[in-house]
Every structure is written in structure tokens, then in C-alpha cells.
Design an enzyme around this catalytic site. Structure first.
Site, PDB file in Angstrom:
ATOM      1  CG  ASN A   1     -44.603 -10.711  37.017  1.00  0.00           C
ATOM      2  OD1 ASN A   1     -43.653  -9.923  37.084  1.00  0.00           O
ATOM      3  ND2 ASN A   1     -45.299 -11.054  38.090  1.00  0.00           N
TER       4      ASN A   1
ATOM      5  CG  HIS B   1     -52.906 -10.070  36.549  1.00  0.00           C
ATOM      6  ND1 HIS B   1     -52.239 -10.310  37.732  1.00  0.00           N
ATOM      7  CD2 HIS B   1     -53.450 -11.264  36.177  1.00  0.00           C
ATOM      8  CE1 HIS B   1     -52.370 -11.587  38.060  1.00  0.00           C
ATOM      9  NE2 HIS B   1     -53.089 -12.197  37.137  1.00  0.00           N
TER      10      HIS B   1
ATOM     11  CG  ASP C   1     -54.534  -6.157  38.954  1.00  0.00           C
ATOM     12  OD1 ASP C   1     -53.502  -6.367  38.287  1.00  0.00           O
ATOM     13  OD2 ASP C   1     -54.744  -6.710  40.048  1.00  0.00           O
TER      14      ASP C   1
ATOM     15  CB  CYS D   1     -52.588  -7.554  42.992  1.00  0.00           C
ATOM     16  SG  CYS D   1     -51.085  -6.717  42.646  1.00  0.00           S
TER      17      CYS D   1
HETATM   18  N1  ARG Z   1     -45.992 -12.465  41.392  1.00  0.00           N
HETATM   19  C1  ARG Z   1     -47.395 -12.427  41.199  1.00  0.00           C
HETATM   20  C2  ARG Z   1     -47.759 -13.087  39.892  1.00  0.00           C
HETATM   21  O1  ARG Z   1     -47.069 -12.888  38.941  1.00  0.00           O
HETATM   22  C3  ARG Z   1     -47.897 -11.026  41.258  1.00  0.00           C
HETATM   23  C4  ARG Z   1     -49.372 -10.920  41.166  1.00  0.00           C
HETATM   24  C5  ARG Z   1     -49.857  -9.526  41.200  1.00  0.00           C
HETATM   25  N2  ARG Z   1     -51.262  -9.490  41.091  1.00  0.00           N
HETATM   26  C6  ARG Z   1     -51.962  -8.695  40.293  1.00  0.00           C
HETATM   27  N3  ARG Z   1     -53.244  -8.776  40.366  1.00  0.00           N
HETATM   28  N4  ARG Z   1     -51.426  -7.923  39.433  1.00  0.00           N
HETATM   29  O2  ARG Z   1     -48.714 -13.804  39.777  1.00  0.00           O
END
Ligand code: ARG
Length: 288
Positions: free
Chosen positions: A32, A186, A188, A282
Site C-alpha cells: 500500500n 481498506h 477502515d 486494524c
Molecule cells: N501493511 C498492511 C497491509 O497493507 C496494513 C494493514 C492495515 N490494516 C487495515 N485494516 N487497514 O495489508
């Protein structure tokens, strides 16, 4: 889909919290935009202290916090909102739907969470092979506080097709929201449901129809300034009890708006986890 939220069956608030220890947390790949430039930049001591402070906050608010040990080679497992979606049906059955992670780097996390829930006696449901697409649990699927309704983000990590199956499987309506900005990969990261009628959101993260859907169903939509949302993941805040809002520190305008709306913000530092694109929401999983 036309739904009138007040008439949907009630959903009791989840009271249990799961957290995964950050022992093996790091940024070792980029899946991400927040992770860019942060390879190998995590300070493990600070990450541990920030994680502990979050755990203590949930305990002080009266929640039971279960912890699961992080696993070597799974640096993102600490973000335990993503590997499952816990549910409770209207007739009281509790279980979890297992995610089908979008990123191959994260797929091996799911069995560890599955084992935890199996040991606790929960029913595990896998997405059938006949249903295509990926699904990242409570990163993208959020329960509407107090009612049996899911909000389902799609576009980056989760495919829309999953929600047709999920809605039938759990027998709940799902309002699907298309995510259009990679910083908000995401649901969230751009929508934080606070109580049955209030939420924080980032308009730029959604397409026009999705914004309209949010306005139609959530009377008190609080718009978060884009800088606080992008740089500090203000919408990755979490309101576990309809009153307190755990949020990354420094989101001044969001905090001001939360207070004005009658909430009690609790500012925490999750800066080490922001390097990976995650914050409060998260780093924990609420389950029934
Ligand atoms: N580095 C993780 C990913 O990109 C971060 C996840 C964060 N989780 C969230 N629910 N926003 O998958």
C-alpha cells in the site's frame, strides 16, 4: 439496495478484543502507498510500547483483551482486523469468516487466526472455491453499530463479488462502497462507524454513489480533513462503546469535531504502524 437501518434486527456490541503481538512487525514489502519509503524503518521498541499502550487502553475501558503471538516472516500479522470477519447471527450463533488475502505476502497469516478461533470454539467459514475474488475481513467489512448490517468496501483488497456470497451466508444486508483512492485501500482507513447514527469519513476515498449511500444512511457524517486522514489515518480510529474514540494523536480537527459531537477522543501514538498503513482500528479485532 434499500434498507432502513432502524428496522433491522439488533446486534449486540462485540465485547472481546484480540491483538497480535508486534514482535515480528516490520515493513519488508510494499503493498500500500503508506509503506513506500519505510522498508526496514520500524523501531521495534517503540512499536512494542505503542502496542502496549493500545492494549492497556482497551483493558482500562473494560474489555477483555486476548493476545496471540506474532509469527516470524509474517510482519503484517499484527494487523489482526484483516484475516477474519467475526459475526453473531440473530439466533446467537458466533463464528468467523476466514479472509482470502489479496496480497500473497499475507496469506499465511489466516491459518494462525483460524486456529485461535477454532480453539475458542467458534465456527469457521471459508469462502467457497466457486466464489471468485479476495476478501480482507474487518479491513473492508464493518458491522453497523447496533444493527445486523454490514458495510462492505471493495476495489483494492476485496472484490465486490464476495459480498453477494457473504450476504447470503450471514443472512444480512450489505451496503457495498467502492473505494477509489489507493491511500484508502481498506474501508477502515476512510470510514469509522462511531454509533448507530454517526461516523467519521473521507469523501475523496469513495465514488459518488458510495458517498450518496453513506449520506442516505448515516445522519451524522463527520468529514475528516484529508491531511489527517491520509497522513495520520484519522479514520482508522475506533469507537468500541459508542463514546470513547481511540485515535492517532495529532488529528486536531478530527478530535475537535468528535468532541463537538459528544464523543470522548483518546489520543494514542501509533506512528510505527502508520509506516505500514495501519493504526488503531486494524491493530485489533473485535469479536462476539
Ligand atoms: N501493511 C498492511 C497491509 O497493507 C496494513 C494493514 C492495515 N490494516 C487495515 N485494516 N487497514 O495489508
Amino acid at each position: 439496495m434499500v434498507v432502513s437501518i432502524e428496522t433491522l434486527p439488533p446486534l449486540p456490541p462485540p465485547r472481546q478484543v484480540l491483538m497480535v503481538t508486534p514482535d515480528h512487525f516490520d515493513v519488508v514489502y510494499v503493498i500500500n502507498p503508506h509503506m513506500e519509503g519505510h522498508l526496514g524503518q520500524v523501531d521495534p521498541k517503540r512499536a512494542r510500547a505503542q502496542w502496549e499502550a493500545l492494549r492497556q487502553t482497551y483493558q482500562q475501558l473494560g474489555f477483555k483483551v486476548h493476545t496471540l503471538e506474532g509469527v516470524p516472516q509474517l510482519p503484517d500479522m499484527v494487523f489482526c482486523a484483516n484475516q477474519t470477519l467475526p459475526y453473531q447471527t440473530t439466533d446467537g450463533k458466533r463464528g468467523v469468516v476466514l479472509s482470502r488475502m489479496h496480497a500473497p505476502q499475507r496469506r499465511d497469516e489466516v491459518p494462525h487466526l483460524a486456529r485461535f478461533f477454532a480453539q475458542q470454539g467458534y465456527t469457521l467459514t471459508s469462502i467457497p472455491e466457486t466464489v471468485p475474488g479476495s476478501f480482507e475481513g474487518m479491513g473492508d467489512a464493518l458491522w453497523h453499530p447496533g444493527h445486523a448490517l454490514l458495510w462492505g468496501g471493495y476495489g483494492f483488497r476485496t472484490d465486490r463479488s464476495i459480498y453477494e456470497w457473504l450476504s447470503r451466508q450471514l443472512d444480512v444486508p450489505i451496503l457495498a462502497l467502492r473505494l477509489v483512492d489507493p491511500d484508502f485501500y481498506h474501508l477502515d482507513t476512510c470510514l469509522s462507524l462511531l454509533d448507530a447514527v454517526s461516523a467519521l469519513y473521507v469523501p475523496a476515498a469513495f465514488d459518488k454513489e458510495s458517498r450518496a449511500l453513506l449520506h442516505q444512511h448515516i445522519p451524522n457524517l463527520i468529514e475528516v480533513p484529508e491531511r489527517e486522514a491520509r497522513e495520520l489515518l484519522a479514520c482508522n480510529a475506533h469507537c468500541p462503546d459508542g463514546r470513547h474514540v481511540l485515535i492517532q494523536k495529532g488529528c486536531h480537527e478530527t478530535v475537535r469535531q468528535l468532541r463537538a459531537a459528544g464523543f470522548e477522543p483518546i489520543e494514542l501514538d501509533t506512528s510505527e504502524f502508520l509506516k505500514s498503513g495501519g493504526s488503531v482500528f486494524c491493530l485489533k479485532l473485535m469479536f462476539f
